[in-house]
Design a protein around this motif. Sequence first.
Motif, short mmCIF file in Angstrom:
data_model
loop_
_atom_site.label_atom_id
_atom_site.label_comp_id
_atom_site.label_asym_id
_atom_site.label_seq_id
_atom_site.Cartn_x
_atom_site.Cartn_y
_atom_site.Cartn_z
N ARG A 55 31.76 30.07 40.95
CA ARG A 55 31.86 29.22 42.14
C ARG A 55 31.07 27.92 41.93
N THR A 56 29.93 28.03 41.30
CA THR A 56 29.10 26.85 41.04
C THR A 56 29.82 25.86 40.14
N THR A 57 30.48 26.37 39.11
CA THR A 57 31.23 25.48 38.21
C THR A 57 32.39 24.83 38.95
N PHE A 58 33.04 25.58 39.83
CA PHE A 58 34.13 25.00 40.62
C PHE A 58 33.63 23.78 41.38
N PHE A 59 32.51 23.93 42.10
CA PHE A 59 32.02 22.83 42.92
C PHE A 59 31.44 21.70 42.09
N ARG A 60 31.20 21.94 40.82
CA ARG A 60 30.77 20.87 39.94
C ARG A 60 31.93 19.90 39.67
N HIS A 61 33.13 20.39 39.83
CA HIS A 61 34.32 19.59 39.54
C HIS A 61 35.13 19.24 40.77
N CYS A 62 35.06 20.05 41.81
CA CYS A 62 35.91 19.86 42.99
C CYS A 62 35.08 20.03 44.26
N ALA A 63 35.25 19.13 45.20
CA ALA A 63 34.48 19.21 46.45
C ALA A 63 35.03 20.25 47.40
N THR A 64 36.36 20.45 47.38
CA THR A 64 37.02 21.41 48.26
C THR A 64 38.14 22.09 47.50
N LYS A 65 38.70 23.14 48.11
CA LYS A 65 39.83 23.80 47.44
C LYS A 65 41.04 22.89 47.39
N GLU A 66 41.23 22.03 48.42
CA GLU A 66 42.35 21.10 48.40
C GLU A 66 42.22 20.08 47.27
N SER A 67 41.00 19.61 47.06
CA SER A 67 40.79 18.59 46.03
C SER A 67 41.04 19.13 44.62
N ALA A 68 41.08 20.45 44.47
CA ALA A 68 41.31 21.04 43.15
C ALA A 68 42.66 20.65 42.58
#
Length: 213
Positions: A55-68
């Motif tokens: 989860r931490t790595t996800f937020f390092r690259h994307c601010a929200t699930k939509e922005s992914a």
Amino acid sequence: MTWYSTTTSPQPDLRERRRLELERLIAFAAIDLFERNGIAATTVEDIAAAAGISRTTFFRHCATKESAVLIDEAGLERELVAAATLVSAHSALRELEQAWEAMTSGVEEDPEGLDRFLRVRRLMRDNPSLLAAGLECDARLTQHIADALVEGPGLVPLDAAAVAESFALGMRLSFDELVRKVDRNPGARPPVLNEVYGDVRAALQRANRGAAK
């Protein structure tokens, strides 16, 4: 989110290539989950697990699930802003359009990227939260372009905003029309984006002539 490749950008180093590859992995994981389960039912944890990251790595690259799924890994936005600083004040819109046409030339020859783009645009069409996120990204880019038009060719703020908004409208309409054309003829060779953009420019010119009457 874009799939564009350009010839003017320097080749990314190993670290940057790894970052881009991870962001593509996250994007495809999110698209698959959004299509299968719906955006509302998909969590950040679901996307991270599908991509094999924390989860931490996800937020390092994307601010929200939509922005992914809206990641601009090819750097098109940065190049458009840079191009806006170099256009001439007397033909800013057309020169900005020409820069975009050069950046997106031949993108329909990238089947994987095109497929991802179309899937995201369809998700945006059917999901208000993703559409809102996409429009927010567009608004930020439009403002950055307007700022660059003031800083570079020296347009007054109102003229810069008019050029940036006109350009952004043409870009959005081109994307929507591209999706419509592909969906109307499934299995056919995808239309050329620059040709679609030409059709949109002609439609906008007809609309402007009608409004002037």
